[in-house]
Structure formats: structure tokens, C-alpha cells
Design an enzyme around this catalytic site. Structure first.
Site, mmCIF file in Angstrom:
data_model
loop_
_atom_site.group_PDB
_atom_site.id
_atom_site.type_symbol
_atom_site.label_atom_id
_atom_site.label_comp_id
_atom_site.label_asym_id
_atom_site.label_seq_id
_atom_site.Cartn_x
_atom_site.Cartn_y
_atom_site.Cartn_z
ATOM 1 N N HIS A 43 0.788 -1.064 0.101
ATOM 2 C CA HIS A 43 -0.003 0.078 -0.002
ATOM 3 C C HIS A 43 0.899 1.219 0.103
ATOM 4 O O HIS A 43 0.822 2.109 -1.098
ATOM 5 C CB HIS A 43 -0.864 0.004 1.294
ATOM 6 C CG HIS A 43 -1.680 1.135 1.417
ATOM 7 N ND1 HIS A 43 -3.039 1.305 1.029
ATOM 8 C CD2 HIS A 43 -1.470 2.461 1.662
ATOM 9 C CE1 HIS A 43 -3.460 2.344 1.429
ATOM 10 N NE2 HIS A 43 -2.776 3.231 1.996
ATOM 11 N N GLU A 44 1.927 1.293 0.634
ATOM 12 C CA GLU A 44 2.657 2.442 1.055
ATOM 13 C C GLU A 44 3.692 2.664 -0.070
ATOM 14 O O GLU A 44 3.919 3.664 -0.701
ATOM 15 C CB GLU A 44 3.412 2.312 2.269
ATOM 16 C CG GLU A 44 2.798 2.416 3.569
ATOM 17 C CD GLU A 44 1.559 3.419 3.878
ATOM 18 O OE1 GLU A 44 1.653 4.518 3.064
ATOM 19 O OE2 GLU A 44 0.531 3.324 4.424
ATOM 20 N N HIS A 77 1.889 4.119 -3.194
ATOM 21 C CA HIS A 77 1.971 5.685 -2.818
ATOM 22 C C HIS A 77 3.265 6.190 -3.278
ATOM 23 O O HIS A 77 3.427 7.156 -3.967
ATOM 24 C CB HIS A 77 1.711 6.293 -1.424
ATOM 25 C CG HIS A 77 0.518 6.212 -0.811
ATOM 26 N ND1 HIS A 77 -0.877 6.511 -1.663
ATOM 27 C CD2 HIS A 77 -0.176 5.606 0.246
ATOM 28 C CE1 HIS A 77 -1.937 6.512 -0.823
ATOM 29 N NE2 HIS A 77 -1.507 5.672 0.300
#
Length: 265
Positions: A58-59, A62
Site C-alpha cells: 500500500h505504502e 503511494h
């Protein structure tokens, strides 16, 4: 030469992430084969490690999107190594979400990577950076649920089906929560570039509390019921039986007595 070496180092997958991935693979195999003497403990380790892997992805989504959108400082901060220890808010990004899962809760989103917004040009790029994280959870959910809606689980041991269903549930809840247009969540980051300057300034003082307001609202029975009704509908549409998700969460909490409905072996 030194620049190339530095860039290679900045993008090298962290041994910490590889270790977590190894735990996920070994415990997943133990659940699949029935090798583990305690299926509950194996399910716990498999789901927890897989959940941490999804948080890292997820990170990373980003960070990678921010890099390609203009923030060239991302690599130097360690965000491209998938190392959860490099995140800006390790407590919010890893520890708190894992604790919520251990308590039998939900897939909790967290904030982690610091992006230098001034380096990003264009509202669409800002929105896409915020959207990239939840999309990683959506993709993870698709991977977890694909064996269900493709009917590929015939003959697969029940503990693995239960674990996969619970892991999918965590991904769906994390994606749905994170897409809410509430300050502090990625959903707000998607719409924020399109708001007027005046409105953004009015919202800014309340932004640090948005995340906690959402969590508090989930304790309101009406909100909680509506939220989980939505999640259950999504899970059913993806072919995941509700009882599988329930039994996965029960097996996950191996320190508690497993209900008769979910006992295996």
C-alpha cells in the site's frame, strides 16, 4: 557511478520485507498442507504476515506513484525498499493496524509516507498518488478472492480457505475505509486537490482528527451495521461465503476457543 549506486541501493528490496514475505510463504504452506499441529497458530502467522505485506505494498504504491509524479526525494527516504521500518508513522501504519486485526477487528488504514507536495505538478497527479494505496488493497483483495469466484478451491483444506477469506475481508475493509473522503484518509487526498483554497483552509485544523472520528463512528451501532452490511455484500459478490470469513477470524484468534462450526481436523 555513485549516483547510480545510490539509486540502486534506494530501490533494493529490504531484508525485513523479505523476511516477512518468507514467514507468509512458510505459514501459508503449513496451513495449506495441514503440516502445522495447531492450525489456528498457523492461520494467525499467515494472515498477520500477509497483512503486513499488504500494508507495505500500500505504502509502496503511494511512493512509486509519487516518484513518477515528480517527487525524486522518495528513494532517499527508503520508501521504495518496502521496509516497514522506514515509514514516517510506523505506529499508525503497521503496529496499530496489526493490533486491530489481532483484536479481531478490521483492516485499518494508516498514514506513512511523507511526500513533498510542492514537487508534484498537477491536480490529477496529486489525486492519483492518494488513490494508489487503496488500489493496492483492491488488487490484493482481487488476488485473495479470485480462487473463490473462479471456483479453484475444490480439495483445498478448509483452514486455508478460511484464512484466505479473512485476509480478503481485511483488504476490502481497508480499501473501503481508506477511500472515504475524510481528512486523514486517502479518499480525502483524492478530492482535496479539487477543493477551493478557502475550503481547504477551513478543513485543515480538523484534518489530524478525521481518522479517529471514523474509528469512533464505527462504534455507533447504526454506522457499524451499515458498514459491515456493505462489506458483507461486497464479499458475497466476490464469491466469498460469510461463514468462511467468520471462521477465518475465529481461527486467527487461536488463543480463544474455536466455535464448533469452524473446527477442523
Amino acid at each position: 557511478m555513485s549516483t547510480a549506486t545510490t539509486r540502486s541501493h534506494e530501490r533494493r528490496i529490504s531484508p525485513v520485507f523479505l523476511a516477512i514475505l518468507a514467514v507468509m510463504a512458510v505459514t501459508g504452506w503449513a496451513v495449506w498442507t495441514g503440516f502445522a499441529t495447531s492450525p489456528g497458530l498457523a492461520v494467525f502467522l499467515f494472515v498477520t504476515s500477509a497483512w503486513i505485506v499488504s500494508l507495505c505494498l500500500h505504502e509502496y504504491a503511494h511512493a512509486r506513484t509519487a516518484l513518477h509524479s515528480g517527487d525524486i526525494t522518495i528513494g532517499a527516504k527508503g520508501y521504495l525498499t518496502l521496509n516497514p521500518l522506514a515509514y514516517t508513522h510506523a505506529v499508525l501504519s503497521i503496529i496499530l493496524p496489526v493490533l486491530f486485526v489481532i483484536m479481531g477487528g478490521i483492516g485499518l488504514p494508516g498514514g506513512a509516507v511523507f511526500i513533498e507536495q510542492g514537487r508534484i505538478r498537477g491536480r490529477w497527479k496529486h489525486s492519483l498518488i492518494s488513490l494508489a494505496g487503496p488500489l493496492a488493497n483492491v488488487l490484493f483483495a482481487v488476488v485473495c478472492t479470485a480462487p473463490f469466484w473462479l471456483h479453484l478451491l475444490d480439495g483445498v483444506p478448509l483452514p486455508f480457505r478460511f484464512a484466505l477469506a479473512f485476509l480478503a475481508f481485511l483488504q476490502v475493509t481497508a480499501a473501503l475505509l481508506n477511500l472515504l473522503p475524510v481528512p486523514g484518509l486517502d479518499g480525502y487526498g483524492v478530492v482535496e486537490p479539487w477543493l477551493s483554497y478557502r475550503l481547504k483552509r477551513q478543513i485543515e485544523p480538523y484534518a489530524p482528527y478525521g481518522f479517529f472520528v471514523v474509528i469512533a463512528l464505527l462504534f455507533v451501532p447504526a454506522v457499524n451495521g451499515a458498514f459491515f452490511d456493505t462489506i458483507d455484500a461486497l464479499m458475497r459478490s466476490l464469491g466469498v461465503p460469510e461463514v468462511y470469513r467468520y471462521c477465518g477470524s475465529e481461527l486467527f484468534r487461536f488463543w480463544q476457543e474455536t466455535p464448533e462450526l469452524c473446527r477442523v481436523g
